[in-house]
Design a protein around this motif. Structure first.
Motif, PDB file in Angstrom:
ATOM      1  N   LEU A 140       0.199   4.980   4.601  1.00  0.00           N
ATOM      2  CA  LEU A 140       0.854   6.052   5.349  1.00  0.00           C
ATOM      3  C   LEU A 140       0.634   5.859   6.844  1.00  0.00           C
ATOM      4  O   LEU A 140      -0.434   5.441   7.288  1.00  0.00           O
ATOM      5  CB  LEU A 140       0.287   7.410   4.930  1.00  0.00           C
ATOM      6  CG  LEU A 140       0.532   7.849   3.482  1.00  0.00           C
ATOM      7  CD1 LEU A 140      -0.137   9.198   3.234  1.00  0.00           C
ATOM      8  CD2 LEU A 140       2.022   7.922   3.179  1.00  0.00           C
ATOM      9  N   ASN A 196      -4.826   5.790  -2.948  1.00  0.00           N
ATOM     10  CA  ASN A 196      -5.403   4.720  -2.128  1.00  0.00           C
ATOM     11  C   ASN A 196      -5.679   5.160  -0.693  1.00  0.00           C
ATOM     12  O   ASN A 196      -5.904   4.330   0.183  1.00  0.00           O
ATOM     13  CB  ASN A 196      -4.501   3.486  -2.143  1.00  0.00           C
ATOM     14  CG  ASN A 196      -3.100   3.777  -1.646  1.00  0.00           C
ATOM     15  OD1 ASN A 196      -2.693   4.925  -1.533  1.00  0.00           O
ATOM     16  ND2 ASN A 196      -2.346   2.727  -1.367  1.00  0.00           N
ATOM     17  N   ARG A 238       2.155   1.839  -3.428  1.00  0.00           N
ATOM     18  CA  ARG A 238       1.100   2.377  -4.292  1.00  0.00           C
ATOM     19  C   ARG A 238       0.851   3.843  -3.977  1.00  0.00           C
ATOM     20  O   ARG A 238       0.616   4.665  -4.881  1.00  0.00           O
ATOM     21  CB  ARG A 238      -0.186   1.578  -4.097  1.00  0.00           C
ATOM     22  CG  ARG A 238      -0.119   0.138  -4.599  1.00  0.00           C
ATOM     23  CD  ARG A 238      -1.479  -0.529  -4.562  1.00  0.00           C
ATOM     24  NE  ARG A 238      -1.366  -1.937  -4.899  1.00  0.00           N
ATOM     25  CZ  ARG A 238      -1.305  -2.926  -4.016  1.00  0.00           C
ATOM     26  NH1 ARG A 238      -1.365  -2.630  -2.711  1.00  0.00           N
ATOM     27  NH2 ARG A 238      -1.194  -4.163  -4.407  1.00  0.00           N
ATOM     28  N   ALA A 239       0.889   4.203  -2.701  1.00  0.00           N
ATOM     29  CA  ALA A 239       0.655   5.588  -2.306  1.00  0.00           C
ATOM     30  C   ALA A 239       1.714   6.508  -2.886  1.00  0.00           C
ATOM     31  O   ALA A 239       1.421   7.608  -3.393  1.00  0.00           O
ATOM     32  CB  ALA A 239       0.621   5.696  -0.781  1.00  0.00           C
ATOM     33  N   PHE A 269      -0.076   9.946  -6.361  1.00  0.00           N
ATOM     34  CA  PHE A 269      -0.743  10.825  -5.390  1.00  0.00           C
ATOM     35  C   PHE A 269      -0.992  12.194  -6.016  1.00  0.00           C
ATOM     36  O   PHE A 269      -0.315  12.611  -6.965  1.00  0.00           O
ATOM     37  CB  PHE A 269       0.091  10.956  -4.109  1.00  0.00           C
ATOM     38  CG  PHE A 269       1.481  11.471  -4.298  1.00  0.00           C
ATOM     39  CD1 PHE A 269       1.742  12.847  -4.270  1.00  0.00           C
ATOM     40  CD2 PHE A 269       2.549  10.600  -4.479  1.00  0.00           C
ATOM     41  CE1 PHE A 269       3.029  13.325  -4.430  1.00  0.00           C
ATOM     42  CE2 PHE A 269       3.837  11.077  -4.644  1.00  0.00           C
ATOM     43  CZ  PHE A 269       4.086  12.440  -4.618  1.00  0.00           C
ATOM     44  N   GLU A 300      -3.289  11.142   3.902  1.00  0.00           N
ATOM     45  CA  GLU A 300      -2.861  12.481   3.502  1.00  0.00           C
ATOM     46  C   GLU A 300      -1.545  12.821   4.176  1.00  0.00           C
ATOM     47  O   GLU A 300      -1.315  12.494   5.352  1.00  0.00           O
ATOM     48  CB  GLU A 300      -3.915  13.519   3.886  1.00  0.00           C
ATOM     49  CG  GLU A 300      -3.527  14.956   3.527  1.00  0.00           C
ATOM     50  CD  GLU A 300      -4.545  15.970   4.012  1.00  0.00           C
ATOM     51  OE1 GLU A 300      -5.452  16.287   3.249  1.00  0.00           O
ATOM     52  OE2 GLU A 300      -4.405  16.409   5.177  1.00  0.00           O
ATOM     53  N   GLY A 351      -3.836   4.258   3.190  1.00  0.00           N
ATOM     54  CA  GLY A 351      -3.059   4.013   1.992  1.00  0.00           C
ATOM     55  C   GLY A 351      -1.620   3.656   2.272  1.00  0.00           C
ATOM     56  O   GLY A 351      -0.736   3.959   1.463  1.00  0.00           O
ATOM     57  N   ARG A 383      -2.143  13.672  -1.414  1.00  0.00           N
ATOM     58  CA  ARG A 383      -3.190  12.698  -1.111  1.00  0.00           C
ATOM     59  C   ARG A 383      -3.029  11.505  -2.048  1.00  0.00           C
ATOM     60  O   ARG A 383      -3.345  11.585  -3.222  1.00  0.00           O
ATOM     61  CB  ARG A 383      -4.564  13.319  -1.281  1.00  0.00           C
ATOM     62  CG  ARG A 383      -4.877  14.411  -0.265  1.00  0.00           C
ATOM     63  CD  ARG A 383      -6.324  14.883  -0.396  1.00  0.00           C
ATOM     64  NE  ARG A 383      -6.669  15.850   0.628  1.00  0.00           N
ATOM     65  CZ  ARG A 383      -6.516  17.159   0.497  1.00  0.00           C
ATOM     66  NH1 ARG A 383      -6.011  17.658  -0.641  1.00  0.00           N
ATOM     67  NH2 ARG A 383      -6.849  17.973   1.483  1.00  0.00           N
ATOM     68  N   PRO A 384      -2.525  10.365  -1.502  1.00  0.00           N
ATOM     69  CA  PRO A 384      -2.391   9.169  -2.332  1.00  0.00           C
ATOM     70  C   PRO A 384      -3.746   8.699  -2.856  1.00  0.00           C
ATOM     71  O   PRO A 384      -4.786   8.883  -2.202  1.00  0.00           O
ATOM     72  CB  PRO A 384      -1.775   8.136  -1.390  1.00  0.00           C
ATOM     73  CG  PRO A 384      -1.087   8.954  -0.345  1.00  0.00           C
ATOM     74  CD  PRO A 384      -1.944  10.170  -0.156  1.00  0.00           C
ATOM     75  N   SER A 401       1.046  13.405   8.884  1.00  0.00           N
ATOM     76  CA  SER A 401       0.525  12.331   8.056  1.00  0.00           C
ATOM     77  C   SER A 401      -0.713  11.745   8.721  1.00  0.00           C
ATOM     78  O   SER A 401      -0.734  11.510   9.936  1.00  0.00           O
ATOM     79  CB  SER A 401       1.588  11.236   7.867  1.00  0.00           C
ATOM     80  OG  SER A 401       1.053  10.129   7.199  1.00  0.00           O
ATOM     81  N   GLN A 404       0.826  -1.207   0.000  1.00  0.00           N
ATOM     82  CA  GLN A 404       0.000   0.000   0.000  1.00  0.00           C
ATOM     83  C   GLN A 404       0.858   1.254   0.000  1.00  0.00           C
ATOM     84  O   GLN A 404       0.536   2.245  -0.674  1.00  0.00           O
ATOM     85  CB  GLN A 404      -0.923  -0.005   1.220  1.00  0.00           C
ATOM     86  CG  GLN A 404      -2.037  -1.039   1.160  1.00  0.00           C
ATOM     87  CD  GLN A 404      -2.943  -0.975   2.378  1.00  0.00           C
ATOM     88  OE1 GLN A 404      -2.942   0.025   3.095  1.00  0.00           O
ATOM     89  NE2 GLN A 404      -3.706  -2.031   2.589  1.00  0.00           N
TER      90      GLN A 404
END
Length: 626
Positions: free
Chosen positions: A96, A60, A25-26, A30, A63, A94, A57-58, A90, A22
């Motif tokens: 984070l 998935n 992917r983030a 983003f 923030e 996602g 902001r990813p 943070s 994840q």
């Protein structure tokens, strides 16, 4: 808002942990929102200011927000490049973490940047849930290599290592920097190197707690997955079961993770003595594993290791010094649905002191069907060659079973005083404060042997072989009580009691007026000095204040060594002056005797057991004698 991506960590792979996939992917997709950025230049250099926060902001979720604290956010000139203070905040999602780093000081460097971080974060990572830590150190990037070097140890807590029904909880400790950066990431791979200090964790399914662990940690993440190695130089293993099964042990060894399989092996010791080893294996994909405990050769010596050094369960039954050996083999096995455990205790030969006296040659094999809680298979058996108590006991046998509620005695017997004493099946509750009871069965026991063993043979001799039943109860407040006990003679016997024992005894009846009570008392003494018993019954009951009452009912006849007759002249009968001289009780005089005796049972048992523990001959005080 513009789309952006950071590709230094690489693309997700099938071997990545869910949170790592994840996070990749983030960072790979983003939205970057920078509402206002001010860039100015003059002869002195270049300045960048940030009137409003920048957010990322990813796609998935989650923030990341950057806020400037001082102006300018960035300035360069005369060969120097530096930044002001900013905050990184943070929001979890996602991949984070939940994080807040405020007052971040940063600067550009040749080939990258460097930033001073101080803050805290919380996240989940693989099976580790609710990770929380705070740290201070330097984050640096150069030539595509990202590093984080901590200034000091990082306090870390983990709510749970989620392994289904076999989770490890309440994990805490400190992760300390070593001779290289704490974290390094490059080319889609990363690694962590650290020292571990004061690590603690609880494994409820094992009912164990691990604490004070120290060692080194190496974690590597790459496309092929996550691997880990922890070398533990020392740790403490404690029992959290109630009642505790073992005292704290010291452990050292190694744990590894590779291809989602955890393995570990630890050598165990206690007070500097090697005890055994525990080996663990857990397959993260199957959520199944096991732990094997091996202590095959525990050697007990007077000045070395003792059983009560290992387990508090034996403290009330086995007193030091203990000589001999024992062994234990056990294991825990678990799946996602639950855990099972089992074990075997072997006792080849042990000599020790019990509350009842010295025990020689204890032997047996005890099979446990559960270690949490301790439960044995039914009908376990222990034997002993000899128990040196008030009277020597031989051929001791005990059959028992243990479950989470009670210790069940299926049968126990010993050879004593020429006969046998056994206990009928009974159940001893393990819940503190509960009472219990049972029946002691006496078969063919010679009472005179007990008097000799108790050092009372100079006061009385009672050649009587008895059998019977002694029902008893035990209450934590009231103590031991015998209620309705009866012993019966099984063959003719003999009673001889010395007169000084009965200083306060008066012969019943009193006779006619003018008859001296001393004459009748003397005849009663003679009756009990040489009494041939044809029938004997003893009623045994506990009395108040810890005393034991024994009422003997004896039928027999006067049987002195030399035949006695009573000869009186006619004038002695007329004058009745025969009452003023010693008279001999005639041989074969029928005797029907009821003899009530009381004993200070609590004190007798306490003193006799203390003498037995010391291996000495008991000497009873006046208050303890009947």
């Amino acid at each position: 808002a513009d789309h952006a991506a950071v590709t230094s960590m690489g693309a997700p792979t099938v071997d990545d942990l869910p949170e790592m996939a994840q996070l990749k992917r983030a960072m790979g997709d983003f939205d970057l929102n920078a509402p206002r950025i001010r860039l100015s230049s003059d002869n002195a250099g270049l300045e960048l200011t940030l009137p409003q926060p920048i957010t990322a902001r990813p796609a998935n979720g989650g923030e990341l927000r950057v806020e400037a604290h001082r102006k300018p956010l960035f300035a360069s000139g005369e060969g120097a490049s530096g930044g002001g203070a900013l905050s990184l905040i943070s929001t979890r999602g996602g991949g984070l973490p939940e994080a807040r780093f405020e007052g971040v000081e940063w600067r550009l460097t040749r080939g990258g940047f460097a930033a001073r971080l101080k803050g805290r974060a919380g996240l989940d990572f693989g099976p580790a849930r609710d990770i929380a830590f705070s740290t201070q150190g330097e984050l640096a990037s150069s030539g595509g290599r990202l590093t984080y070097t901590a200034d000091d140890c990082i306090p870390l807590t983990v709510g749970k290592l989620d392994l289904g029904e076999n989770s490890v909880e309440a994990i805490s400790g400190r992760v300390c920097p070593g001779g290289e950066p704490l974290i390094t990431a490059q080319g889609g791979a990363w690694r962590a190197r650290a020292r571990l200090a004061d690590v603690a964790a609880t494994a409820p399914f094992l009912e164990m707690r691990f604490s004070e662990a120290q060692g080194s940690l190496a974690v590597d993440g790459a496309a092929k997955g996550l691997s880990m190695r922890a070398a533990i130089s020392k740790a403490q293993v404690s029992d959290v079961a109630d009642p505790a099964r073992f005292l704290p042990l010291q452990a050292k060894g190694e744990a590894q993770l590779a291809e989602e399989v955890w393995t570990a092996g630890f050598d165990l010791s206690r007070l500097g003595h090697d005890v055994g080893r525990i080996d663990l294996r857990h397959d993260g994909r199957l959520q199944a594993g096991g732990a094997a405990i091996s202590a095959p050769n525990l050697i007990f010596t007077e000045h070395g290791l003792q059983p009560d050094d290992l387990s508090p369960l034996v403290a009330d039954y086995v007193k030091s010094p203990v000589e001999g050996s024992a062994g234990f083999e056990g294991r825990f096995d678990w799946t996602a649905e639950g855990a099972t455990s089992s074990g075997v205790l072997t006792v080849p030969d042990l000599d020790f002191t019990s509350p009842a006296g010295k025990v020689q040659g204890l032997k047996g094999r005890v099979e446990f069907t559960s270690l949490t809680p301790l439960i044995t298979a039914p009908d376990q058996k222990l034997t002993a060659d000899r128990v040196q108590t008030v009277t020597p006991l031989t051929d001791f046998q005990l059959t028992f079973g243990l479950d989470e509620k009670a210790l069940t005695i299926g049968g126990g017997q010993i050879q004593a005083a020429g006969g046998r004493i056994r206990v009928e099946p009974l159940s001893l509750p393990l819940t503190p404060g509960q009472g219990w009871g049972g029946v002691i069965v006496v078969e063919g026991v010679q009472l005179n042997e007990l008097l000799k063993s108790a050092n009372l043979h100079d006061k009385a001799e009672l050649d009587a072989v008895v059998s019977g039943r002694l029902p008893f109860t035990y209450d934590p407040k009231a103590g031991w009580r015998i209620v309705g006990g009866v012993l019966n003679g099984v063959r003719p016997g003999r009673l001889s009691i010395q007169p000084e024992v009965f200083d306060d005894l008066a012969a019943g009846g009193g006779g006619e007026a003018g008859v001296s009570p001393n004459t009748m008392q003397d005849l009663a003494y003679q009756a009990m000095q040489d009494l041939a018993i044809s029938d004997l019954t003893a009623e045994v009951n506990s009395l108040d204040e810890g005393r034991l009452g024994v009422r003997f009912r004896i039928n027999g006849r006067h049987d002195p060594p030399e035949r006695e007759q009573l000869r009186l002249t006619f004038m002695e009968l007329i004058r009745r002056d025969f009452m003023n001289k010693k008279l001999n009780l005639p041989s074969d005089t029928p005797i029907d005797l009821t003899l009530d005796t009381t004993w200070n049972a609590n004190q007798i048992v306490s003193d006799l057991l203390e003498y037995a523990r010391r291996g000495e001959t008991p000497v009873l005080t006046t208050d303890e004698q009947p």
